[in-house]
Design a protein around this motif. Structure first.
Motif, PDB file in Angstrom:
ATOM      1  N   PHE A 230       0.848  -1.188   0.000  1.00 18.87           N
ATOM      2  CA  PHE A 230       0.000   0.000   0.000  1.00 18.87           C
ATOM      3  C   PHE A 230       0.883   1.238   0.000  1.00 18.87           C
ATOM      4  O   PHE A 230       1.894   1.297   0.688  1.00 18.87           O
ATOM      5  N   ARG A 231       0.459   2.205  -0.784  1.00 17.09           N
ATOM      6  CA  ARG A 231       1.275   3.396  -1.005  1.00 17.09           C
ATOM      7  C   ARG A 231       0.419   4.642  -0.824  1.00 17.09           C
ATOM      8  O   ARG A 231      -0.631   4.784  -1.465  1.00 17.09           O
ATOM      9  N   CYS A 232       0.855   5.532   0.032  1.00 17.61           N
ATOM     10  CA  CYS A 232       0.173   6.806   0.252  1.00 17.61           C
ATOM     11  C   CYS A 232       0.985   7.907  -0.420  1.00 17.61           C
ATOM     12  O   CYS A 232       2.160   8.098  -0.089  1.00 17.61           O
ATOM     13  N   ASP A 233       0.372   8.583  -1.362  1.00 17.42           N
ATOM     14  CA  ASP A 233       1.089   9.597  -2.136  1.00 17.42           C
ATOM     15  C   ASP A 233       0.374  10.932  -2.039  1.00 17.42           C
ATOM     16  O   ASP A 233      -0.742  11.024  -1.532  1.00 17.42           O
ATOM     17  N   MET A 234       1.033  11.949  -2.595  1.00 15.48           N
ATOM     18  CA  MET A 234       0.549  13.320  -2.434  1.00 15.48           C
ATOM     19  C   MET A 234       0.962  14.149  -3.642  1.00 15.48           C
ATOM     20  O   MET A 234       1.978  13.865  -4.286  1.00 15.48           O
ATOM     21  N   ALA A 235       0.178  15.168  -3.957  1.00  8.33           N
ATOM     22  CA  ALA A 235       0.564  16.111  -5.004  1.00  8.33           C
ATOM     23  C   ALA A 235       1.942  16.670  -4.665  1.00  8.33           C
ATOM     24  O   ALA A 235       2.155  17.193  -3.565  1.00  8.33           O
ATOM     25  N   ARG A 236       2.879  16.561  -5.610  1.00  8.89           N
ATOM     26  CA  ARG A 236       4.283  16.816  -5.276  1.00  8.89           C
ATOM     27  C   ARG A 236       4.549  18.241  -4.816  1.00  8.89           C
ATOM     28  O   ARG A 236       5.379  18.480  -3.940  1.00  8.89           O
ATOM     29  N   HIS A 237       3.841  19.213  -5.363  1.00  7.08           N
ATOM     30  CA  HIS A 237       4.126  20.607  -4.987  1.00  7.08           C
ATOM     31  C   HIS A 237       3.796  20.882  -3.532  1.00  7.08           C
ATOM     32  O   HIS A 237       4.300  21.838  -2.942  1.00  7.08           O
ATOM     33  N   LEU A 238       2.970  20.037  -2.902  1.00  8.44           N
ATOM     34  CA  LEU A 238       2.624  20.223  -1.496  1.00  8.44           C
ATOM     35  C   LEU A 238       3.663  19.630  -0.556  1.00  8.44           C
ATOM     36  O   LEU A 238       3.637  19.884   0.644  1.00  8.44           O
ATOM     37  N   THR A 239       4.579  18.837  -1.087  1.00  5.44           N
ATOM     38  CA  THR A 239       5.581  18.187  -0.246  1.00  5.44           C
ATOM     39  C   THR A 239       6.775  19.081   0.049  1.00  5.44           C
ATOM     40  O   THR A 239       7.614  18.733   0.886  1.00  5.44           O
ATOM     41  N   GLY A 240       6.885  20.208  -0.640  1.00  3.36           N
ATOM     42  CA  GLY A 240       8.079  21.047  -0.505  1.00  3.36           C
ATOM     43  C   GLY A 240       9.253  20.520  -1.298  1.00  3.36           C
ATOM     44  O   GLY A 240      10.385  20.984  -1.136  1.00  3.36           O
ATOM     45  N   LEU A 241       8.983  19.562  -2.179  1.00  2.00           N
ATOM     46  CA  LEU A 241      10.024  18.939  -3.004  1.00  2.00           C
ATOM     47  C   LEU A 241       9.564  18.958  -4.466  1.00  2.00           C
ATOM     48  O   LEU A 241       9.222  17.928  -5.052  1.00  2.00           O
ATOM     49  N   ALA A 283      18.460   6.169 -10.378  1.00  3.42           N
ATOM     50  CA  ALA A 283      18.030   6.652  -9.066  1.00  3.42           C
ATOM     51  C   ALA A 283      17.236   7.937  -9.233  1.00  3.42           C
ATOM     52  O   ALA A 283      17.683   8.865  -9.914  1.00  3.42           O
ATOM     53  N   THR A 284      16.051   7.987  -8.613  1.00  4.63           N
ATOM     54  CA  THR A 284      15.176   9.151  -8.710  1.00  4.63           C
ATOM     55  C   THR A 284      15.045   9.814  -7.348  1.00  4.63           C
ATOM     56  O   THR A 284      14.881   9.134  -6.333  1.00  4.63           O
ATOM     57  N   TYR A 285      15.099  11.161  -7.342  1.00  6.50           N
ATOM     58  CA  TYR A 285      14.977  11.936  -6.110  1.00  6.50           C
ATOM     59  C   TYR A 285      13.979  13.069  -6.306  1.00  6.50           C
ATOM     60  O   TYR A 285      13.885  13.646  -7.397  1.00  6.50           O
ATOM     61  N   TRP A 286      13.254  13.384  -5.230  1.00  6.93           N
ATOM     62  CA  TRP A 286      12.453  14.600  -5.172  1.00  6.93           C
ATOM     63  C   TRP A 286      13.231  15.598  -4.334  1.00  6.93           C
ATOM     64  O   TRP A 286      13.600  15.315  -3.186  1.00  6.93           O
ATOM     65  N   LEU A 287      13.468  16.789  -4.896  1.00  7.46           N
ATOM     66  CA  LEU A 287      14.360  17.762  -4.265  1.00  7.46           C
ATOM     67  C   LEU A 287      13.684  19.117  -4.117  1.00  7.46           C
ATOM     68  O   LEU A 287      12.730  19.429  -4.829  1.00  7.46           O
ATOM     69  N   PRO A 288      14.199  19.959  -3.193  1.00  9.32           N
ATOM     70  CA  PRO A 288      13.552  21.253  -2.936  1.00  9.32           C
ATOM     71  C   PRO A 288      13.802  22.307  -4.002  1.00  9.32           C
ATOM     72  O   PRO A 288      13.052  23.283  -4.095  1.00  9.32           O
ATOM     73  N   SER A 289      14.849  22.163  -4.806  1.00 10.13           N
ATOM     74  CA  SER A 289      15.148  23.183  -5.809  1.00 10.13           C
ATOM     75  C   SER A 289      16.037  22.574  -6.889  1.00 10.13           C
ATOM     76  O   SER A 289      16.638  21.505  -6.711  1.00 10.13           O
TER      77      SER A 289
END
Length: 341
Positions: A230-241, A283-289
Motif C-alpha cells: 500500500f502506497r500513500c502519495d501526495m501532489a508533489r508541490h505540497l511536499t516542498g520537493l 536513481a530518482t529523487y524529489w528535491l527542494p530546488s
C-alpha cells in the motif's frame, strides 16, 4: 493555529506520513500519535482525497520484482506532440507512470510494468512505437529494484510520533504467506483497493459479493506474500520537493550492493534500481530546488567514487503516477488500476 503548507496544514502532512507507515490503520489507532480525534483525522483525509491532494492505493508489492517485469522507457518525440502523446500513453495499462521531462534528452520517462519481458516488448512494439510523434524509444529493464515509491516518507512526524507508529501494521492480515496464481476474487479485490486503499472489509465484501472474513483472509495472503503493498502519495508541490531528477549512472558490478544502500539514504530518494544498458544504475529523487540537483551529484561523487553519473533527467510534470492520472498541479483526477498482476 496550524501553519498552512499550500492548501494543506501541518496536520494534513503528518496524516499522510502516518498513513505511509500504517496505511490501513484505524483512525482511532492513529489519533493518539497525531494529537487529535479520530473524527478529525477522518474528516481531514476525506478532504485531501476529495480534492485529489493525497491518495492511498494498492500497488505491486516486493514479490513483483521477483516474479514479473519492470522497465524504464525513455521516449523521444516531436516537440509539438509531447503533451498529446503523454496523455495517450497514460491511457495504456502497461504505462504505470508517465512523466514529461525537460528538453535536451528524452521527452518522456515511463515506468512500465508487465507480467514478463515479452509483455514489455509487445507494449513497445505494438503500442508505443506506433503512436504518431514517437521518434525513438530506449528500454531499460530493471534487474534489481532496491527501493521504490511505497517506501518513501514525507518526513513530517517527529521522533516520538515515529516511535509510536513503528509497530507492524497488522490490520487485515491473516492467511497464507505464499500464494499461487491470483483468482478472480483477488483481482477484483486489487482493483477496488487501487482506487481506494483504505476501503474497509465490510465495504470490500459488499463490492465483491462475499464475506468480510473471506476478504480478510484473501487480503492477508496478498500482503503477507508480498504480492501487494500500500502506497500513500501526495501532489508533489505540497511536499516542498517540487523538483524530480532521475540520475543514470555506471558502476562496477562488484560495487552495486553497497552503492544502492548509499543512494537510498540520500534525502528525497524515491527509486534506486539496477538496470540493463551501459548505464547500469537508475536513481530518482524529489528535491527542494533545481540547485539541489548539483548538491546531490556532488554528494554522490564524494561518497561513491566508483559511480559515474552519465545523465540527469529532470521531470517537468507527472501525467500519471502508478496508475493515477494527475492534472497540471499534480492532483489526482482519475485512476486506471494497474493490470500487471
Amino acid at each position: 493555529m496550524m501553519k498552512e503548507s499550500g492548501s494543506t496544514t501541518e496536520l494534513d502532512l503528518a496524516l499522510v506520513h502516518a498513513l505511509q507507515i500504517q496505511p490501513r490503520a484505524a483512525w482511532t489507532d492513529l489519533a493518539p500519535s497525531l494529537g487529535v480525534t479520530a473524527v478529525t483525522l477522518a474528516r481531514r483525509w476525506e478532504r485531501l482525497t476529495g480534492e485529489g491532494l493525497a491518495w492511498l492505493s494498492a500497488v505491486p508489492g516486493p514479490a513483483f520484482s521477483r516474479t514479473r517485469c519492470s522497465a524504464f522507457v525513455l521516449v523521444k518525440c516531436r516537440p509539438a506532440a509531447r503533451e498529446a502523446l503523454a496523455a495517450r500513453i497514460a491511457g495504456l495499462d502497461e504505462a504505470a507512470t508517465v512523466e514529461l521531462t525537460a528538453p535536451g534528452g528524452a521527452d518522456l520517462l515511463l515506468d512500465v510494468l508487465a507480467r514478463d519481458m515479452a509483455g514489455v516488448h509487445r507494449f513497445i512494439d505494438e503500442h508505443l512505437a506506433r503512436l504518431p510523434g514517437v521518434t525513438a524509444v530506449e528500454c531499460l529493464f530493471a534487474t534489481s529494484l532496491y527501493t521504490e515509491g511505497s517506501r518513501w516518507r514525507l518526513g513530517s512526524l517527529d521522533s516520538a510520533q515515529l516511535s509510536a507508529l513503528a509497530r507492524p501494521d497488522r490490520t487485515d492480515q491473516g492467511g497464507e504467506r505464499s500464494r499461487a496464481a491470483l483468482g478472480d476474487i483477488d483481482r477484483e479485490l486489487l482493483e477496488a483497493l487501487a482506487h481506494d486503499g483504505r476501503l474497509g472489509l465490510a465495504a470490500l465484501a459488499e463490492r465483491l459479493g462475499t464475506s468480510a472474513a473471506t476478504v480478510r483472509r484473501r487480503l492477508g495472503g496478498l500482503t503477507r506474500s508480498g504480492t501487494v503493498a500500500f502506497r500513500c502519495d501526495m501532489a508533489r508541490h505540497l511536499t516542498g520537493l517540487p523538483v524530480s531528477v532521475t540520475f543514470r549512472g555506471r558502476a562496477p558490478v562488484r560495487d552495486a550492493n553497497g552503492l544502492h544502500r548509499t543512494l537510498a539514504t540520500l534525502p528525497g530518494c524515491r527509486l534506486v534500481a539496477a538496470v540493463t544498458g551501459g548505464a547500469n544504475l537508475l536513481a530518482t529523487y524529489w528535491l527542494p530546488s533545481i540547485g539541489a540537483v548539483q548538491h546531490h551529484e556532488t554528494a554522490m561523487h564524494a561518497r561513491l567514487p566508483s559511480l559515474e553519473i552519465t545523465d540527469r533527467v529532470i521531470g517537468v510534470r507527472t501525467v500519471k503516477r502508478m496508475g493515477h492520472l494527475l492534472d497540471a498541479d499534480g492532483r489526482r483526477v482519475a485512476t486506471r488500476p494497474i493490470q500487471c498482476w
